[in-house]
Scaffold this motif. Structure first.
Motif, PDB file in Angstrom:
ATOM      1  N   MET A 172       2.815   7.700   1.655  1.00  0.00           N
ATOM      2  CA  MET A 172       2.922   6.375   2.260  1.00  0.00           C
ATOM      3  C   MET A 172       1.813   6.141   3.277  1.00  0.00           C
ATOM      4  N   GLY A 173       1.550   7.153   4.110  1.00  0.00           N
ATOM      5  CA  GLY A 173       0.505   7.021   5.137  1.00  0.00           C
ATOM      6  C   GLY A 173      -0.859   6.766   4.525  1.00  0.00           C
ATOM      7  N   THR A 174      -1.183   7.492   3.450  1.00  0.00           N
ATOM      8  CA  THR A 174      -2.462   7.286   2.769  1.00  0.00           C
ATOM      9  C   THR A 174      -2.545   5.880   2.178  1.00  0.00           C
TER      10      THR A 174
ATOM     11  N   GLY B  28       0.818  -1.209   0.000  1.00  0.00           N
ATOM     12  CA  GLY B  28       0.000   0.000   0.000  1.00  0.00           C
ATOM     13  C   GLY B  28       0.847   1.252   0.000  1.00  0.00           C
ATOM     14  N   ALA B  29       1.892   1.255   0.829  1.00  0.00           N
ATOM     15  CA  ALA B  29       2.792   2.409   0.898  1.00  0.00           C
ATOM     16  C   ALA B  29       3.507   2.622  -0.428  1.00  0.00           C
ATOM     17  N   PHE B  30       4.027   1.531  -1.014  1.00  0.00           N
ATOM     18  CA  PHE B  30       4.757   1.642  -2.282  1.00  0.00           C
ATOM     19  C   PHE B  30       3.836   2.088  -3.417  1.00  0.00           C
TER      20      PHE B  30
ATOM     21  N   GLY C  18      11.933  -0.421  -3.381  1.00  0.00           N
ATOM     22  CA  GLY C  18      11.024   0.361  -4.208  1.00  0.00           C
ATOM     23  C   GLY C  18      10.572   1.634  -3.515  1.00  0.00           C
ATOM     24  N   LEU C  19      10.282   1.553  -2.228  1.00  0.00           N
ATOM     25  CA  LEU C  19       9.870   2.731  -1.459  1.00  0.00           C
ATOM     26  C   LEU C  19      10.976   3.781  -1.423  1.00  0.00           C
ATOM     27  N   LEU C  20      12.212   3.355  -1.165  1.00  0.00           N
ATOM     28  CA  LEU C  20      13.338   4.286  -1.111  1.00  0.00           C
ATOM     29  C   LEU C  20      13.543   4.967  -2.465  1.00  0.00           C
ATOM     30  N   MET C  21      13.328   4.229  -3.537  1.00  0.00           N
ATOM     31  CA  MET C  21      13.478   4.813  -4.870  1.00  0.00           C
ATOM     32  C   MET C  21      12.406   5.866  -5.138  1.00  0.00           C
TER      33      MET C  21
END
Length: 420
Positions: free
Chosen positions: A268-270, A76-78, A245-248
């Motif tokens: 990310m929170g949403t 969800g965050a990604f 993926g998130l860091l990118m």
């Protein structure tokens, strides 16, 4: 039979009432599962109420289920951080510039088949491709549920066939046969189904027209998806893949001015919040199915389905029915194979079923059912990422439907002959 009544309560509350109302949004899945769960705890005799709730909670928090929930959170965050950065729009533009409109459906199906075969996980494939498929559908004016179903179907192709899929590993280990031998049997059954569905998508896709890209494509925004796919194909853990993926998305999003650090946090929170309903449904389903197992529902199914087996064809049908019904009751194809694997091996030995065919039946039918239940992880995950109702996806799940028919015909017609 009484132990299975909570599942019947769920079906009546959700499917029957929604069908009568002609609107599957009238009864939320969370409410249907909550009522069925309360009923399951209430009828579970022989234990104090606190103990029954403890059993329910144990089923809702098994190791494999909790890992699934963490994947939901990370996915969800990604997905949302990539969306806010513009990755989906860019990837959609790139896809439509490469594939003509009439090949979008077939292309999506082939991509999901290849990726799932490479990484051995349906959930990982769905996480990577569903946002793109939903974006392509929106851009072309096509049905989002249809494109989402294409990804789910293709993801089950690899889940069933891949050498590194957990279902393949469990099926071959319980039946004591080689991975390569089971693959050969499966290939004869899966290939016709995949070709039929691919031809169907070519025909349906003929009505889709892709618009020209509205602006210049920013290729750098496609990198998070490409990196996630490549890392997954090389067998990295899905949690590690999603973390990279998130860091990118953070680095690329800030460098391109799509958002600042706090905007990334908000995205990310949403995304995590959007997974809330999916997480609740998964936990309640786990608890409900644990109560059914504890009360003997699965043991009852196994005993009834094996009581009248008399020949090899009947034995194969009983194994297919066993793993299918248990998958309906557990919503986990790996757990379903583990549950009936030992008794399937005994049935196979007694009636002379080839262990390779037996492993193929277990894996194929469990994957078919897993892809057709609205509370299975694959359909729920895809529905959550595409923001559609799981029930709306089901009518378009052509691949598990066709594969079910082909697999059933393989039993009835003794196909492939060499392993029958």
């Amino acid at each position: 039979m009484f132990a299975l009544s909570p599942l019947i309560v769920f079906v009546v509350i959700y499917l029957v009432i929604s069908a009568i109302a002609r609107d599957f949004y009238k009864v939320p899945l969370t409410v249907a599962f909550m009522i069925a769960s309360i009923y399951a705890i209430a009828i579970s005799g022989g234990f104090p109420l606190a103990k029954r709730i403890e059993h329910f909670s144990k089923g809702a928090s098994t190791g494999s289920l909790i890992l699934m929930l963490w994947i939901f959170v990370m996915a969800g965050a990604f997905a949302n951080s990539a969306k806010e950065m513009g990755s989906i729009d860019t990837t959609v533009q790139l896809t439509m510039s490469v594939l003509p409109g009439n090949m979008l459906l077939a292309g999506m199906f082939l991509a999901s088949c290849f990726i799932s075969l490479s990484i051995g996980t349906s959930v990982g494939t769905i996480v990577a491709l569903t946002p793109i498929a939903a974006g392509v559908a929106s851009s072309t004016g096509a049905d989002v549920a249809l494109f989402t179903a294409v990804i789910v179907g293709g993801s089950l192709f690899g889940d069933n066939l891949s050498f590194i899929s957990d279902t393949t590993i469990v099926a071959t280990s319980t039946q004591q046969c080689k991975l390569s031998d089971k693959f050969k049997v499966n290939f004869y059954i899966v290939l016709p189904a995949a070709l039929i569905v691919l031809a169907l998508y070519v025909v349906i896709g003929g009505q889709i027209h892709s618009p020209s890209p509205a602006s210049e494509i920013q290729y750098v925004k496609v990198l998070p998806y490409l990196v996630v796919l490549v890392m997954a194909i090389f067998g990295m853990n899905v949690m590690a893949v999603l973390t990279v993926g998130l860091l990118m998305t953070c680095v690329i999003g800030i460098l391109t001015g799509s958002y600042d650090l706090f905007g990334w946090f908000g995205a990310m929170g949403t995304g995590i919040s959007n997974m809330g309903e999916l997480i609740i449904i998964t936990m309640m389903a786990g608890g409900l199915l644990e109560i059914i197992r504890l009360n003997g529902g699965i043991d009852y199914i196994i005993s009834k389905l094996t009581a009248r087996v008399s020949d090899k064809r009947g034995a194969e049908l009983s194994i297919a029915a066993l793993v299918s019904v248990v998958d309906v009751c557990t919503a986990n194809n790996t757990v379903a194979i583990l549950t009936v694997g030992e008794i399937s091996k005994k049935i196979g030995d007694r009636y002379g079923i080839d262990s390779r065919k037996c492993a193929s039946i277990l894996d194929t039918f469990s994957c078919c059912v897993q892809g057709l239940i609205p509370y299975g992880a694959q359909v729920l995950m895809a529905a959550g990422l595409a923001s559609v109702n799981p029930i709306n996806i089901l009518p378009y799940l052509y691949y598990p439907m066709v594969l079910s028919v082909v697999a059933l015909m393989a039993i009835l017609l003794r196909y492939p002959r060499k392993y029958s």
